[in-house]
Design an enzyme around this catalytic site. Structure first.
Site, PDB file in Angstrom:
ATOM      1  N   GLY A   1       0.821  -1.203   0.000  1.00 54.70           N
ATOM      2  CA  GLY A   1       0.000   0.000   0.000  1.00 54.70           C
ATOM      3  C   GLY A   1       0.852   1.248   0.000  1.00 54.70           C
TER       4      GLY A   1
ATOM      5  CG  ASP B   1       4.851  -3.271  -5.409  1.00 55.97           C
ATOM      6  OD1 ASP B   1       5.415  -4.324  -5.721  1.00 55.97           O
ATOM      7  OD2 ASP B   1       5.407  -2.361  -4.766  1.00 55.97           O
ATOM      8  CG  ASN B   2       7.358  -0.425  -7.860  1.00 60.09           C
ATOM      9  OD1 ASN B   2       6.648   0.139  -7.030  1.00 60.09           O
ATOM     10  ND2 ASN B   2       8.549  -0.907  -7.549  1.00 60.09           N
TER      11      ASN B   2
ATOM     12  CG  ASP C   1       6.007   3.649  -7.514  1.00 64.89           C
ATOM     13  OD1 ASP C   1       5.590   4.777  -7.193  1.00 64.89           O
ATOM     14  OD2 ASP C   1       5.368   2.616  -7.301  1.00 64.89           O
TER      15      ASP C   1
END
Length: 473
Positions: free
Chosen positions: A79, A241-242, A251
């Site tokens: 998160g 997640d990137n 990111d």
């Protein structure tokens, strides 16, 4: 500033409401006026500044929850550990853009972190995201930079900072993974509908909107990575997640722009096994897309998901070929596929700077080999290659001068080298932002000559090549 809050309508399963936690004696030290104007954001207004600096609490501010495959291992809950999504603004083009503050303080997803960002990492992201945008690579953008007198501890105490960034969206592959592996089918369906509404509305017209959207995600991802490879950019942390569902580069941590050509180059000091090495980026992109496709195994048949994934390689190769044809000044893919492997072998052997070589190639005049031969030790090997290359270029339909002009608008004179970023960070930490602004100026128009800033186009000194960046960068 007219903020909208579409993501917030999805409900508490998708985020936690948080507020920006002000830094000690924070200051607005840089803002992107052109971008702010296009988004109708008046950064200088007292009301906007108070909101962005956390002095006025925004009730709809939130941190997203998601999961992700990190260096191959699955983390079931990640998160926004130091970020706040303020909302969305509508640009003058009619599209929505997220406003996201990095370094805003602790959130429920900070894990063992402090929720802060340091000036070093914020400057690196500001420079990289604007450089990538100028190179026509889809990317998040930097809107404003805040510094402070608050110390943040990494390997050493550093000045704390916040970076306001924008993007078409901040929904990651990991968002879908979170709800899929949690078995939250209703929320997964909600997320699909949200993405169709706000990122892929054109897919609503297709017979199978989800299939059309996933095909578009694969295509955008393939094109993004092809662009990375063509300019010599390495992301450094290609975790799921990137990876953005919109096909934007997000990111920026331990990234790098290739200097001495080396396909096995690893820019991230923390990537001990070279998982995200330069030459592996296309394969990792496919691996990440495969992780994403698993999330729709309850929506589509396996054969459909496989068929969607199979479009990736051809899309990436075609886009990369097109980019490299423009970069080399060639018109025929057959010539490219003959000349490129032998050129890369030469560049590797000579440890030739990738961007410098191609910029010199753009200036190369027919039969005037010395400009390039003076750059290498094995003059005969490069001379042989240049003869083959010249013959291929002379068979073009466009004239030599026309193609050279195109190449000069494709091969940047200025790229963001680590030593340049390091130098401007050192100055900024002492309160001097002039070197930062000077570097930013050439990076945002990297194909222009900027003769007064020629030294910013030079190869790295030896000390600069040994600089290391890690995930804390």
């Amino acid at each position: 500033m007219n903020l909208e809050h579409h993501y917030a309508t999805l409900g508490d399963a998708f985020y936690t409401h948080v507020a920006i936690q002000p830094l000690h004696e924070q200051r607005l030290v840089e803002f992107n006026q052109a971008l702010a104007t296009s988004l109708s954001v008046d950064i200088k207004s007292p009301e906007t500044k108070a909101l962005l600096m956390g002095e006025t609490v925004l009730p709809q501010g939130l941190s997203m929850v998601y999961a992700g495959h990190q260096f191959g291992g699955f983390s079931p809950q990640l998160g926004d550990g130091r970020g706040v999504l303020l909302g969305e603004v509508r640009g003058q083009d009619g599209l929505l853009y997220d406003l996201h503050m990095k370094g805003a303080g602790l959130t429920p997803y900070s894990r063992r972190g402090d929720g802060r960002a340091v000036l070093r990492s914020c400057i690196r992201e500001y420079l990289a995201s604007e450089a990538m945008s100028a190179l026509s690579i889809p990317s998040s953008r930097a809107l404003a930079l805040f510094d402070s007198r608050e110390a943040v501890y990494r390997e050493r105490p550093e000045p704390g900072a916040m970076l306001l960034r924008t993007a078409n969206g901040h929904i990651r592959f990991g968002h879908f993974e979170f709800f899929f592996y949690q078995g939250k089918q209703a929320q997964l369906d909600q997320l699909v509908e949200h993405c169709l509404d706000y990122y892929y509305p054109e897919c609503r017209q297709a017979e199978q909107p989800l299939v059309a959207m996933l095909l578009a995600v694969v295509k955008r991802t393939a094109q993004m990575i092809a662009k990375w490879q063509a300019v010599g950019f390495q992301h450094g942390v290609m975790n799921t997640d990137n990876f953005s569902i919109t096909g934007e580069t997000i990111d920026y941590g331990p990234y790098g722009f290739m200097e001495d050509f080396d396909e096995s180059w690893v820019c991230n000091h923390s990537d001990y096994e070279g998982r995200y090495a330069f030459a592996r980026q296309p394969g990792v992109g496919l691996w990440n897309l495969n992780c994403l496709m698993r999330c729709f195994s309850n929506h589509l048949e396996r054969d459909q998901l496989v068929s969607i994934l199979q479009t990736y390689e051809a899309e990436l190769q075609q886009h990369y070929d097109d980019l490299m044809l423009a970069k080399t000044g060639l018109e025929k893919t057959t010539d490219l596929h003959v000349l490129l492997p032998s050129l890369f072998s030469l560049l590797t052997k000579e440890k030739m700077d990738y961007s410098v070589f191609f910029r010199l190639l753009a200036h190369f005049r027919e039969s005037e080999f010395d400009l390039l031969l003076d750059e290498v030790i094995d003059r005969q090997a490069l001379s042989n290659w240049l003869q083959q290359y010249q013959a291929a270029r002379l068979s073009n339909t466009l004239s030599w001068s026309q193609m050279s002009e195109r190449m000069l608008q494709t091969n940047p004179k200025f790229v963001l080298r680590n030593y340049l970023a390091h130098s401007v960070i050192q100055a900024a930490e002492q309160g001097d932002y002039l070197p930062f602004r000077r570097l930013l100026n050439v990076l945002t128009s990297p194909f222009e000559e900027h003769q007064a800033s020629d030294e910013l186009a030079q190869r790295s000194p030896e000390w600069g090549k040994s600089l290391e960046v890690s995930c804390s960068s």
